[in-house]
Design a protein around this motif. Sequence first.
Motif, mmCIF file in Angstrom:
data_model
loop_
_atom_site.group_PDB
_atom_site.id
_atom_site.type_symbol
_atom_site.label_atom_id
_atom_site.label_comp_id
_atom_site.label_asym_id
_atom_site.label_seq_id
_atom_site.Cartn_x
_atom_site.Cartn_y
_atom_site.Cartn_z
ATOM 1 N N LYS A 157 -0.917 -0.169 -6.471
ATOM 2 C CA LYS A 157 -0.837 -1.349 -5.617
ATOM 3 C C LYS A 157 -2.129 -1.512 -4.828
ATOM 4 O O LYS A 157 -2.889 -0.561 -4.664
ATOM 5 C CB LYS A 157 0.347 -1.232 -4.640
ATOM 6 C CG LYS A 157 1.710 -1.232 -5.311
ATOM 7 C CD LYS A 157 2.820 -1.155 -4.280
ATOM 8 C CE LYS A 157 4.199 -1.205 -4.936
ATOM 9 N NZ LYS A 157 5.287 -1.146 -3.920
ATOM 10 N N GLU A 177 1.046 -4.713 3.899
ATOM 11 C CA GLU A 177 1.818 -4.060 2.843
ATOM 12 C C GLU A 177 1.061 -4.088 1.521
ATOM 13 O O GLU A 177 0.542 -5.125 1.118
ATOM 14 C CB GLU A 177 3.169 -4.763 2.668
ATOM 15 C CG GLU A 177 4.104 -4.635 3.860
ATOM 16 C CD GLU A 177 4.567 -3.202 4.092
ATOM 17 O OE1 GLU A 177 4.680 -2.453 3.091
ATOM 18 O OE2 GLU A 177 4.799 -2.833 5.250
ATOM 19 N N GLU A 179 0.799 -4.208 -2.431
ATOM 20 C CA GLU A 179 1.640 -4.912 -3.396
ATOM 21 C C GLU A 179 0.984 -4.944 -4.769
ATOM 22 O O GLU A 179 -0.225 -4.721 -4.904
ATOM 23 C CB GLU A 179 1.902 -6.337 -2.915
ATOM 24 C CG GLU A 179 0.633 -7.136 -2.684
ATOM 25 C CD GLU A 179 0.883 -8.491 -2.043
ATOM 26 O OE1 GLU A 179 0.029 -9.376 -2.213
ATOM 27 O OE2 GLU A 179 1.926 -8.655 -1.382
ATOM 28 N N SER A 181 -0.691 -6.637 -7.769
ATOM 29 C CA SER A 181 -1.551 -7.816 -7.720
ATOM 30 C C SER A 181 -2.310 -7.997 -9.029
ATOM 31 O O SER A 181 -2.683 -7.024 -9.691
ATOM 32 C CB SER A 181 -2.546 -7.700 -6.567
ATOM 33 O OG SER A 181 -3.404 -8.828 -6.529
#
Length: 422
Positions: A157, A177, A179, A181
């Motif tokens: 992430k 946060e 994530e 991608s």
Amino acid sequence: MLYYFFRFLERFDIPGAHMWQYISFRSLAALILSLIISAWFGEKFIIYMKRKKYNEVQRDASIDPFGEKKKNVPTMGGIIILVSIIVPILLFGRMRNIYLILMIATTLWLFFLGFIDDYIKVFKKNKEGLSPKLKIAGQILIGLVVGLTLWYSPDAKIHETIVTEQEQGKVVAHKSEAEKSLVTTIPFMKNHNLDYSAAFSFMGKYKNAAGWLLFVIITILVVMAVSNSANLNDGMDGMCAGNSAIIGVGLGILAYVSSHIEYASYLNIMYIPGSQELVVFLCAFIGAMIGFLWYNAYPAQVFMGDTGSLMIGGIIGVGAVIIHKELLLPILCGVFVVESLSVIVQKSYYKLMKRKGQHVRVFRSTPIHDNFRKEDKDLDPSSRFILKGWPKHPFHESKITIRFWIVTIIMVALAIITLKIR
């Protein structure tokens, strides 16, 4: 292994144990150890290969004018490179890191692929080696594994950048946060990243899945392109090893700034937690390349063979994909790109003219580094060469190699400053 051991000792306040948490310490330790291993193990390996007479097969004199001198030089030196990378990584790396696992898997798989190719050439006395189709299939497989792992792994992430307008100007921060991608850095473009899913906006709720499929395909193409380009660049003493070491330095810098939240904010690039372990791996890679040059610089005492070159290209390609800098590869690996393009142009133009009944080539010889050492008297008299007079006089291969290194230094520097020239 040592990382976890000393982190355990840190609980008991053992002096010096805390140093193992620093990337700088572990990276430099990996570089030094890889240099020592390649120097020590390289000598043992060369002696063994010479005693067993596992030497380079006779090279085509029409391509390599020094081929006669090189026919008794041991090959499969990629084994030296592999050992010099893997041992320091096992000692200094955090083995639970998904990115490090992917780099090790890529290294071992492409090493195996190249080893089979060299094994057929050396032990089976078959100059053709492994079938090109099987090579491509092997590269596609590892590219698929890397792409799918980055897609599905919960540990892969990133923190995307957020640019906000404040009284003091634009401020760059990162999302709180991490994530999954699909964005990747676009060279020379500020505040804009390429989002693979954007090309499928018409697919509604399926656009993200389509974007990941495109990402996997791009990963496969990157692995194939860079691996084969490195293989083409491996044609002169010290050429591929030197270029790869320089590229490794550039890639290591990009990995480090991507793993450091302050540097990532300053440069306005995505922050990738965990990518600091790539710095340790790439330092081991750089050390292995420089150590290999100890024996591979002109006149070479050992050749890396496909055992080394396929593995080297895969390491560079996968490393760039992991830190979302694959679009920088044409700049970072500029020499590799030109080598590949020269072969494509040469073959395509020759086939085109052959249909018209003419034997015309663009260069004296390809890959392009061969063009600079080829003499006019060695050219096929039945063919016409568009660039026959370039260069006017051939160069010694050591001069060609060093000049290619200089070009690679320029290209790597340009790739790094693209983070500021935006």
